[in-house]
Design an enzyme around this catalytic site. Structure first.
Site, PDB file in Angstrom:
ATOM      1  N   ASP A   8      33.658  31.895  37.128  1.00  0.00           N
ATOM      2  CA  ASP A   8      33.274  33.009  38.226  1.00  0.00           C
ATOM      3  C   ASP A   8      34.617  33.853  38.187  1.00  0.00           C
ATOM      4  O   ASP A   8      35.674  34.022  38.674  1.00  0.00           O
ATOM      5  CB  ASP A   8      33.225  32.616  39.756  1.00  0.00           C
ATOM      6  CG  ASP A   8      32.927  33.640  40.705  1.00  0.00           C
ATOM      7  OD1 ASP A   8      33.011  34.909  40.279  1.00  0.00           O
ATOM      8  OD2 ASP A   8      32.860  33.384  41.954  1.00  0.00           O
ATOM      9  N   LYS A  69      38.291  44.651  38.255  1.00  0.00           N
ATOM     10  CA  LYS A  69      36.625  44.392  37.817  1.00  0.00           C
ATOM     11  C   LYS A  69      35.998  45.866  38.325  1.00  0.00           C
ATOM     12  O   LYS A  69      34.882  45.926  37.551  1.00  0.00           O
ATOM     13  CB  LYS A  69      36.161  43.242  38.531  1.00  0.00           C
ATOM     14  CG  LYS A  69      34.887  42.904  38.084  1.00  0.00           C
ATOM     15  CD  LYS A  69      34.387  41.174  38.600  1.00  0.00           C
ATOM     16  CE  LYS A  69      33.284  40.936  38.593  1.00  0.00           C
ATOM     17  NZ  LYS A  69      32.999  39.800  39.436  1.00  0.00           N
ATOM     18  N   GLU A 167      25.817  36.745  39.062  1.00  0.00           N
ATOM     19  CA  GLU A 167      26.475  35.783  40.036  1.00  0.00           C
ATOM     20  C   GLU A 167      25.126  35.430  41.033  1.00  0.00           C
ATOM     21  O   GLU A 167      25.216  34.151  41.339  1.00  0.00           O
ATOM     22  CB  GLU A 167      27.294  36.771  40.719  1.00  0.00           C
ATOM     23  CG  GLU A 167      28.509  36.863  39.677  1.00  0.00           C
ATOM     24  CD  GLU A 167      29.526  38.170  40.452  1.00  0.00           C
ATOM     25  OE1 GLU A 167      29.154  38.533  41.557  1.00  0.00           O
ATOM     26  OE2 GLU A 167      30.508  38.465  39.716  1.00  0.00           O
ATOM     27  N   ASP A 189      25.679  38.471  48.617  1.00  0.00           N
ATOM     28  CA  ASP A 189      26.870  38.166  47.933  1.00  0.00           C
ATOM     29  C   ASP A 189      27.791  39.213  48.335  1.00  0.00           C
ATOM     30  O   ASP A 189      27.666  40.470  47.974  1.00  0.00           O
ATOM     31  CB  ASP A 189      26.857  38.012  46.693  1.00  0.00           C
ATOM     32  CG  ASP A 189      28.151  37.488  45.931  1.00  0.00           C
ATOM     33  OD1 ASP A 189      29.174  37.812  46.820  1.00  0.00           O
ATOM     34  OD2 ASP A 189      28.060  37.149  44.824  1.00  0.00           O
TER      35      ASP A 189
HETATM   36 MG    MG Z   1      32.252  36.787  43.838  1.00  0.00          MG
END
Ligand code: MG
Ligand code: ADP
Length: 604
Positions: A8, A69, A167, A189
């Protein structure tokens, strides 16, 4: 069996995991830490990663890089006017972006490569053997450029990417295997920098993504930023706002936010004389919740859209899985609970669930499990043309494949003997802005009044990305189908461009689309009411009929002049709805009800 780890690669924290005896576990470093902060410090002669880097933040404010990111797939022009809130220097032009860390110029993926290399070494130490392959997760909303940037990072870290996995899909994999549940689940999320929500169907080892939505620039970082803004306001005009004080405040903000997750109020004490920062006050949870409420609402808007796109009702959702550190904020849990009408599942650590799912996928790819179906995604949304030049999307981009979805449509004109299905690809809301893939006809239909035909349109994309479309008019059983290869003739750059344009136009398109839908709805109500006008005279009171006639005339006039005011159209449609509902109750058969509520395919 070769070792494939699950990774991850988070905006804020990254983890590496593996399945041991079929059970996914997070691998830890020698201090026992599983979570590696995605932070890299480039000192003059070494590179520090994770907690080591985080500890040096204040010492090396201009050499410490985090949240890269958020910069994946972006050029400098993309971000230069946005409040991305990162204190390090970013430069470039409209085709590239570079980060300055002391005397070094870096691209975002180079920074992520350091994080990946560290994870690789953690895994190798924990397992005692070399690790060369990984499944890496990305937000469902990552476009192709961002996915590619993730691959570059892995290449630089000497890791072969066996699969890029979304994800939320990873979270669902971990959840599904953990609870052995079946049903429709929502994965919410909220991490440091990105928000994703997905609705999935879990059934006998098949994980089907029904819809996904989210925001690549929304997360816990924004809560910190809201707190920093609040502090700046409190600190007064003498505060020296530079990289150093920003980092200090961001740190303090994050700590305050985390403490407010289990305390009702916290003392805020900032004493940083060199920057004229001297703040001593108390912040209550309620005030904090007010500060972050706009962010919470934005996540709920995405939930609403994901739900709409899945074609499900709220009551169909059997469970809600929370993922990401920011879901520990009580106000988030409360909002999610209220929205979905049920307590979210928190049985798996929200920090680990994505990494654990990646490990499950890795096991499947290594051949260790055959009862779970593999998943990949389609790059661009697919849909058909509907009334008024709108595009109704049937499969959303980033949907995992193989996948199929069916939607029902009807006609808007009486006695159509053929219906054209126009298949389109793209993110925009109107036909002219999407790419036409194919047009085919369902022919030889018996004449029927508008609204009566039931056209079931099914889209199927197989493992190889081949799309086939089938349309069946179920009342007459007439059908037609085509097979299409959507990616042929479309380069990666073209895909990027389409996605970029859709983001640029998202607002305009949304408004336009709403207007087109309101006009269509108004027209359908007018046609339906005209058809039963005679009957209505005998069923309804005189006053009601006068009201209805007046509103109908107003609406007809608005349509005629091509009214662009969305609110006005909405008001007319609402009023017509209220006025015709009692009428519908009395006389409409179920078939004519379709006219009031059904969607219509384009006229031919
Ligand atoms: Mg995450
Ligand atoms: P990402 O997926 O972006 O790497 P994570 O899932 O690790 O992010 O979440 C990181 C975010 O969660 C950060 O903004 C962090 O401050 C926040 N966070 C972590 N723990 C808590 C907590 N107890 N309360 C509130 N926020 C938290």
């Amino acid at each position: 069996m070769s070792v494939i780890v699950g990774i991850d690669l988070g905006t804020t924290n990254s983890l590496v995991s593996i399945c041991q005896d079929g059970v996914p576990v997070v691998l830890t470093d020698k201090e026992g830490n599983g979570m590696l902060p995605s932070v890299v410090t480039y000192t003059k002669d070494s590179v520090l990663v994770g907690n080591e880097a985080k500890k040096q933040f204040l010492e090396y404010p201009d050499r410490t890089i985090y949240s890269v990111k958020r910069l994946f797939g972006k050029s400098y022009s993309d971000i230069k006017n946005s409040s991305i809130g990162l204190p390090f220097q970013i430069g470039g032009d409209n085709s590239k972006l570079s980060i300055r860390a002391g005397d070094k110029e870096l691209q975002p993926f180079e920074v992520s490569a350091q994080v990946l290399a560290k994870l690789k070494s953690i895994a190798e130490k924990a397992l005692g053997k070399p690790v060369e392959k990984a499944v890496i997760t990305v937000p469902a909303w990552f476009d192709d450029t961002q996915r590619n940037e993730t691959r570059y990072a892995a290449r630089l870290a000497n890791l072969e990417v066996v699969r890029i996995l979304n994800e939320p899909t990873a979270a669902a994999l971990a959840y599904g295997l953990d609870t052995k549940q079946t049903g429709k689940i929502a994965v919410y999320d909220l991490g440091g920098g990105t928000f994703d929500v997905s609705i999935l169907d879990l059934c006998d080892g098949v994980f089907q993504v029904l819809s996904t939505n989210g925001d690549t620039a929304l997360g816990g970082d924004d809560m910190d930023q809201a707190l920093v803004d609040w502090m700046i306001k409190k600190a007064g005009p003498d505060l020296i706002l530079d990289a150093e004080s920003r980092i200090a405040m961001k740190f303090a903000a994050e700590q305050i936010k985390i403490r407010l997750s289990d305390k009702d109020e916290v003392e805020v004490k900032l004493d940083f004389a060199a920057k004229n920062l001297n703040l001593q006050t108390v912040l209550g949870r309620e005030e904090f919740e007010t500060l972050i409420n706009p962010l919470i609402q934005r996540t709920l808007t995405s939930c609403q859209r994901a739900l709409r796109d899945s074609g499900l009702e709220l009551s169909d959702i059997t469970s809600v899985v929370l993922v990401g550190g920011a879901t520990r904020v009580p106000a988030i849990r409360k909002a999610v609970k209220e929205f979905f009408g049920k307590s979210p599942f928190t049985g798996i650590n929200p920090d680990e669930v994505v990494a654990l799912g990646a490990a499950v996928q890795a096991l499947v790819l290594a051949g260790g499990r055959r009862d779970v179906l593999l998943l990949d995604v389609i790059p661009l949304s697919l849909g058909i043309e509907t009334l008024g030049g709108a595009v109704t999307k049937i499969l959303l981009r980033n949907t995992t494949i193989p996948v199929s979805a069916t939607e029902e449509f009807t006609t808007s004109v009486d006695n159509q003997t053929a219906i054209t299905v126009h298949v389109l690809q793209g993110e925009r809301e109107l036909v002219e802005d999407c790419r036409s893939l194919s047009r085919f006809k369902v022919k030889d239909l018996p004449p029927m009044p508008a609204g009566l035909p039931r056209l079931q349109v099914s889209f199927t994309v197989d493992e190889n990305g081949v799309l086939s479309v089938k349309a069946v008019e179920t009342r007459s059983s007439q059908s037609a189908s085509v097979e299409i290869f959507p990616s042929i003739g479309l380069s990666m750059e073209a895909v990027d461009k389409i996605v970029e344009e859709s983001i640029d136009h998202a607002m305009d398109d949304f408004e336009l689309r709403m207007l087109v839908e309101l006009r269509n709805k108004a027209e359908r109500i007018i046609v339906a009411t005209d058809r039963v006008w005679q009957k209505a005279q005998s069923l309804m009171g005189k006053e009601e009929m006068t009201d209805l006639e007046k509103t109908l005339n107003e609406t007809k006039a608005a349509l005629k002049r091509g009214e662009k005011d969305k609110e006005l159209m909405q008001n007319l449609v609402d009023r017509l709805g209220d006025l015709t509902r009692p009428l519908a109750d009395k006389i409409f058969t179920s078939a004519t009800e379709d006219v009031l509520v059904g969607k219509s395919v384009a006229e031919i």
